[in-house]
Design an enzyme around this catalytic site. Structure first.
Site, PDB file in Angstrom:
ATOM      1  N   ASP A  46       0.850  -1.194   0.000  1.00 40.84           N
ATOM      2  CA  ASP A  46       0.000   0.000   0.000  1.00 40.84           C
ATOM      3  C   ASP A  46       0.884   1.241   0.000  1.00 40.84           C
ATOM      4  OD1 ASP A  46       0.666  -0.855   2.707  1.00 40.84           O
ATOM      5  OD2 ASP A  46      -0.570   0.810   3.406  1.00 40.84           O
ATOM      6  N   GLU A  49       0.050  -0.868   5.918  1.00 38.64           N
ATOM      7  CA  GLU A  49       1.049  -0.251   6.783  1.00 38.64           C
ATOM      8  C   GLU A  49       0.823   1.236   6.944  1.00 38.64           C
ATOM      9  OE1 GLU A  49       4.788   1.578   8.128  1.00 38.64           O
ATOM     10  OE2 GLU A  49       3.700   1.963   6.269  1.00 38.64           O
TER      11      GLU A  49
END
Length: 373
Positions: free
Chosen positions: A87, A151
């Site tokens: 991500d 994250e």
């Protein structure tokens, strides 16, 4: 064997850069959750494509509930774990080239959101393991490359993973800096609140203890400093909209020499009648023995490959090491490389991606075949 492994990284470097660009070109900013896509279509596409790439490289793969992907080499319960994330943060304004183009200039500098934070380094680890597999190097312990997906916005991927899978016995996250980071500061967020009719008292407290602070917690009596971590820092000060109440949030980045419950007690001791405070979020400091097997091994591989001083360091940042047991931050940024990851024109040099892969390849072999203290 080690020199042969370093040579193999050079031989597969073009293939590696191509694979990295393939994943970097996917827009994986978190978006609306959908069935089987807890963090949106883009993040899920990046996860599926990374696992497809790992499968093409000959690895056994697993998709853990669309949260974390795994590329596996070797068998066994106690594994070496390397965890990065797919991500990325929103692109923002000010890009000289399309932010998911993986544009590479004539000097070998690649520009794209996620090339540094964190797709490029994560895939460098995958290709480091691929080089080991290509050479048929036998490892005493299995190695898992873990592809995280949340994250940047909450660690929900890892929280779920740890409910359904065992953590590694040791490893790293390639999501910080070199040399090996043996300790991270703690991070906590506090909220002061009160009823609307206590506005005067509320404003007095916020002005006296928070807004007039020098950024190091001095007004609250929290001006803590130690030799390893430096000064405690206060940040992220903001009013919050609470239904029928007044609220104000502020955060601390704190050294390992103070506990979060001590911070909370100190704040409470300053409160006037009618004010409440609560810790709404906390990650304790991460702290490893810098002379232990893990840090000592990563220090040695960094020094062998780069010729630079590998003395372990601390960081004010926060990584998956905050909640994944037994892993330390290790790379990918070299000394002097700062302020790149979340900014426009995020970049990483082809040569640095290759150098990372060499460091990571030797580290995998030494961790997997070494004797843990």
């Amino acid at each position: 064997m080690e020199e042969e492994l370093l040579k193999k990284i050079d031989e597969i470097s073009d293939e590696m850069i191509s694979g990295i660009k393939r994943i970097v070109q996917i827009d994986s900013v978190q978006s609306e959750a959908k069935l089987g896509m807890p963090f949106g279509e883009g993040v899920n596409k990046a996860l599926e494509e990374a696992l497809k790439l790992a499968s093409e490289l000959g690895f056994e793969t697993e998709n853990v509930d669309h949260m974390v992907g795994i590329a596996k080499y070797g068998t066994g319960e106690d594994y070496i774990g390397i965890m990065g994330h797919l991500d990325v943060v929103p692109v923002g304004e000010g890009w000289n080239h399309p932010p998911f183009s993986a544009y590479e200039d004539d000097k070998g500098r690649i520009y794209s959101r996620g090339i540094l934070d964190n797709k490029g380094p994560t895939l460098s680890c995958l290709y480091a393991l691929y080089a080991i597999k290509k050479l048929g190097i036998q490892l005493k312990r299995p190695v898992h490359i873990l592809f995280g997906t949340n994250e940047e916005t909450g660690f929900e991927d890892l929280k779920h993973f740890l409910k359904v899978r065992k953590p590694p016995i040791m490893g790293w996250t390639p999501d910080c800096k070199y040399p090996v980071v043996y300790a991270e500061r703690g991070r906590s967020t506090y909220r002061v609140s009160t009823a609307i009719e206590n506005k005067t008292v509320f404003n007095q407290f916020i002005n006296e203890y928070i807004l007039s602070d020098n950024g190091f917690g001095n007004k609250l009596g929290l001006n803590i400093e130690d030799l390893e971590f430096g000064k405690m820092q206060m940040s992220n000060k903001k009013l919050v909209d609470l239904e029928g109440k007044l609220g104000f949030d502020f955060s601390f980045s704190y050294p390992a020499s103070i506990r979060n419950d001590t911070i909370e007690r100190t704040i409470k001791s300053k409160l006037s009648k009618g004010l409440q405070v609560e810790c709404i979020h906390n990650y304790d400091p991460v702290y490893f023995d810098k002379n232990g097997f893990l840090c000592k091994t990563l220090k040695a591989t960094y020094e062998k490959v780069t010729g630079m001083d590998g003395t372990p360091v601390t960081t004010t940042g926060g990584t998956y090491a905050k909640i994944m047991p037994n892993i330390v931050p290790f790379g990918p940024s070299f000394p002097g490389q700062k302020g790149i990851g979340h900014n426009p024109n995020e970049w990483m040099d082809r040569s640095d991606l290759i150098l990372n892969a060499k460091i990571y390849a030797l580290s995998i072999v030494r961790l997997a075949n070494g004797e843990n203290d």
